[in-house]
Design an enzyme around this catalytic site. Structure first.
Site, PDB file in Angstrom:
ATOM      1  N   ARG A 142     -49.753  75.737  45.922  1.00  0.00           N
ATOM      2  CA  ARG A 142     -49.853  74.610  44.986  1.00  0.00           C
ATOM      3  C   ARG A 142     -50.135  73.293  45.718  1.00  0.00           C
ATOM      4  NH1 ARG A 142     -45.140  75.071  40.685  1.00  0.00           N
ATOM      5  NH2 ARG A 142     -46.485  73.531  39.672  1.00  0.00           N
ATOM      6  N   ARG A 157     -52.623  79.498  35.075  1.00  0.00           N
ATOM      7  CA  ARG A 157     -52.176  80.007  33.768  1.00  0.00           C
ATOM      8  C   ARG A 157     -53.311  80.214  32.777  1.00  0.00           C
ATOM      9  NH1 ARG A 157     -46.353  76.761  33.430  1.00  0.00           N
ATOM     10  NH2 ARG A 157     -45.268  78.307  34.722  1.00  0.00           N
ATOM     11  N   GLN A 160     -43.717  65.064  37.841  1.00  0.00           N
ATOM     12  CA  GLN A 160     -43.182  65.311  39.185  1.00  0.00           C
ATOM     13  C   GLN A 160     -43.624  64.212  40.142  1.00  0.00           C
ATOM     14  OE1 GLN A 160     -44.457  69.301  40.081  1.00  0.00           O
ATOM     15  NE2 GLN A 160     -42.917  70.221  38.751  1.00  0.00           N
ATOM     16  N   LYS A 176     -50.306  75.432  38.169  1.00  0.00           N
ATOM     17  CA  LYS A 176     -48.866  75.664  37.940  1.00  0.00           C
ATOM     18  C   LYS A 176     -48.419  76.836  38.823  1.00  0.00           C
ATOM     19  CE  LYS A 176     -48.216  72.370  34.994  1.00  0.00           C
ATOM     20  NZ  LYS A 176     -47.397  71.223  35.398  1.00  0.00           N
ATOM     21  N   GLY A 234     -41.790  73.986  42.247  1.00  0.00           N
ATOM     22  CA  GLY A 234     -42.605  72.786  42.456  1.00  0.00           C
ATOM     23  C   GLY A 234     -41.817  71.516  42.199  1.00  0.00           C
ATOM     24  N   ASP A 279     -45.766  73.077  29.730  1.00  0.00           N
ATOM     25  CA  ASP A 279     -45.301  74.389  30.190  1.00  0.00           C
ATOM     26  C   ASP A 279     -45.333  75.443  29.076  1.00  0.00           C
ATOM     27  OD1 ASP A 279     -44.819  73.425  32.744  1.00  0.00           O
ATOM     28  OD2 ASP A 279     -42.755  72.859  32.290  1.00  0.00           O
ATOM     29  N   LYS A 289     -34.177  72.716  32.739  1.00  0.00           N
ATOM     30  CA  LYS A 289     -34.472  72.791  34.175  1.00  0.00           C
ATOM     31  C   LYS A 289     -34.754  71.400  34.743  1.00  0.00           C
ATOM     32  CE  LYS A 289     -38.037  75.455  35.590  1.00  0.00           C
ATOM     33  NZ  LYS A 289     -39.015  74.731  36.432  1.00  0.00           N
ATOM     34  N   SER A 290     -35.598  70.634  34.068  1.00  0.00           N
ATOM     35  CA  SER A 290     -35.945  69.295  34.584  1.00  0.00           C
ATOM     36  C   SER A 290     -34.701  68.423  34.705  1.00  0.00           C
ATOM     37  CB  SER A 290     -36.929  68.616  33.631  1.00  0.00           C
ATOM     38  OG  SER A 290     -38.166  69.276  33.659  1.00  0.00           O
TER      39      SER A 290
END
Ligand code: S3P
Length: 447
Positions: free
Chosen positions: A128, A357, A175, A353, A100, A326, A27-28
């Site tokens: 967030r 979590r 990020q 997140k 995010g 994650d 994904k990143s």
């Protein structure tokens, strides 16, 4: 990205898992491949892109700002870039859905263009914190009108030329680091990010690959200092995206926990800034074998052969946390059936997140009968030493729009005496659209 009807699913224990599977693209890396391709001069292509909702939100936003992005029938994506500095004013609000990463990285890109963009997102994303990017991007000259607490929806008025800054990250966040490097791309001079705790380095690798002048040094305190020279010209690339270790984590842990399992997960990205979970699982006694270690698209990759293993609890070394940030929800599931105590601390970031979590995992695992203690910054879990979870009856889990909470409890269901029902598996489509099918192909029972 639009609200869909909830899609519940029930998971329960079955026989050993077996087979060979491939998880979707990272994904990143997928987000970054679209963003940088859209800023190159010319046509780039991407193979193995994650076609999940989060990445599609990035694609839609880059299209709205002028890039032409197409998916070929063979699954290869083509991106016609506009050049650094060439982003156009979007005509509508940019809908970031649940993502995010899209939000924060794109805020960085927009900040150093003379355009105004409105960012909106779903209920989870709208909770967030965005001040972590608003603060440094404001120092560069961008202006923000955010919802209370620095949240979405927000309006960002970018500026060109922006002011280059040197910024020391107050939170370990890839990020935030990436937002600043992307803002720096269209900023004259050198933008510098100082990172006391290393986080995933996909942005640095890929920016270099596209031809940006980027250096990484160490300062006197041992922090990483990343410098990028702005007004760069990016050259189009062909990118091959490796499989996402954060997605691989779910079938890997499932295979470890279900006795007698023997599973191969192919093409897993093992960038050291991402692969911490596999190291911790090995410390716990996991049988994970790397097969055919190789390089794909400038990232280390291997197939993982995983066999059912008896795990024991560990104290998770705090410095490993950023490389598995994650993966804590699924690690907590592994700890729940391990022998003895697992202690994980220094994890305040998990509270901001896609959901809180720490709270959701503590609450859900307790309902499955696990002895778990929640503190401000971590969990202490006393495992069952292989005894099945949910021994006292079926359990329903509310995933609160968090894909990784949903998948973690789905895996917990595979080692439960009674069914574990996840109220809504739809958010799984943000990162791992093939999750249920893939787990079923290994022999998991999903109703
Ligand atoms: C990501 C960075 C991490 C991670 C997220 C993806 C990225 O967040 O949790 O899922 O692609 O840069 P942080 O920025 O909080 O480290």
């Amino acid at each position: 990205m639009h609200q869909m009807a909830p899609s519940p699913a029930a998971f329960k224990s079955a026989g050993p898992l077996s087979g060979r599977v491939r998880v979707p693209g990272d994904k990143s890396i997928s987000h970054r491949s679209l963003m940088l391709s859209a800023l190159a001069v010319g046509t780039s292509s991407v193979e193995g892109l994650l076609e999940g909702e989060d990445v599609l939100a990035t694609a839609a936003a880059m299209r709205a700002m002028g890039a032409r992005i197409e998916r070929g029938a063979d699954g290869r994506w083509t991106i016609h870039g506009v050049g650094v500095g060439g982003l156009l004013q979007p005509q509508q609000a940019l809908d970031m859905g649940n993502s995010g990463t899209s939000t924060r990285l794109l805020m960085g890109l927009v900040a150093s263009h003379a355009i105004t963009a409105t960012f909106i997102g779903d209920a989870s994303l709208s909770k967030r914190p965005m001040n972590r990017v608003i603060d440094p991007l404001s120092l560069m000259g961008a202006e923000f009108t955010a919802s209370p607490g620095g949240r979405l929806p927000l309006v960002l008025r970018g500026i060109a030329p922006a002011v280059p800054i040197e910024y020391r990250l107050p939170v370990a966040s890839a990020q935030v680091k990436s937002a600043l490097l992307l803002a720096g791309l269209n900023t004259p001079g050198i933008t510098r990010v100082v990172e006391p705790v290393p986080t995933r380095d996909h942005s640095e690798r890929m920016l270099r690959g596209f031809g940006a002048e980027l250096t990484v040094d160490q300062d006197g305190t041992g922090a990483r200092v990343i410098s990028i020279r702005g007004e760069a010209e990016l050259r189009p690339q062909h990118i091959v995206v490796p499989g996402d270790p954060s997605s691989a984590a779910f079938p890997v842990v499932a295979a470890l926990l279900v006795p007698g399992s023997d599973v191969i997960v192919e093409n897993v990205g093992l960038n050291p800034t991402r692969a911490g979970l596999f190291d911790v699982l090995r410390m716990m006694g996991a049988d994970i074998e790397l097969v055919d270690a190789r390089e794909v698209g400038g990232e280390p990759v291997a197939d993982l052969r995983v066999r059912g293993s008896s795990l024991h609890g560990v104290e998770v070394p705090p410095d490993i946390a950023p490389s598995m940030i994650d993966e804590f929800p699924i690690l907590f599931v592994a700890a729940s059936v391990a022998k003895g105590r697992t202690v994980a601390r220094g994890l305040e970031e998990l509270r901001v997140k896609e959901s809180d979590r720490l709270a959701l995992m503590a609450r859900g695992l307790a309902r499955l009968g696990v002895r778990v203690e929640e503190s401000k910054d971590g969990l202490i879990i006393d495992g069952t030493d292989g005894a099945l979870l949910a021994a006292n009856g079926p359990v329903e889990i509310a995933a609160e729009l968090d894909h990784r909470i949903a998948m973690s409890f789905a895996v917990a269901g595979l080692v439960s005496a009674n069914t574990v029902t996840i109220d809504d598996m739809a958010p799984v489509a943000t990162s791992f659209p093939t999750f249920q099918r893939l787990m079923q192909s290994l022999g998991a029972t999903v109703a």
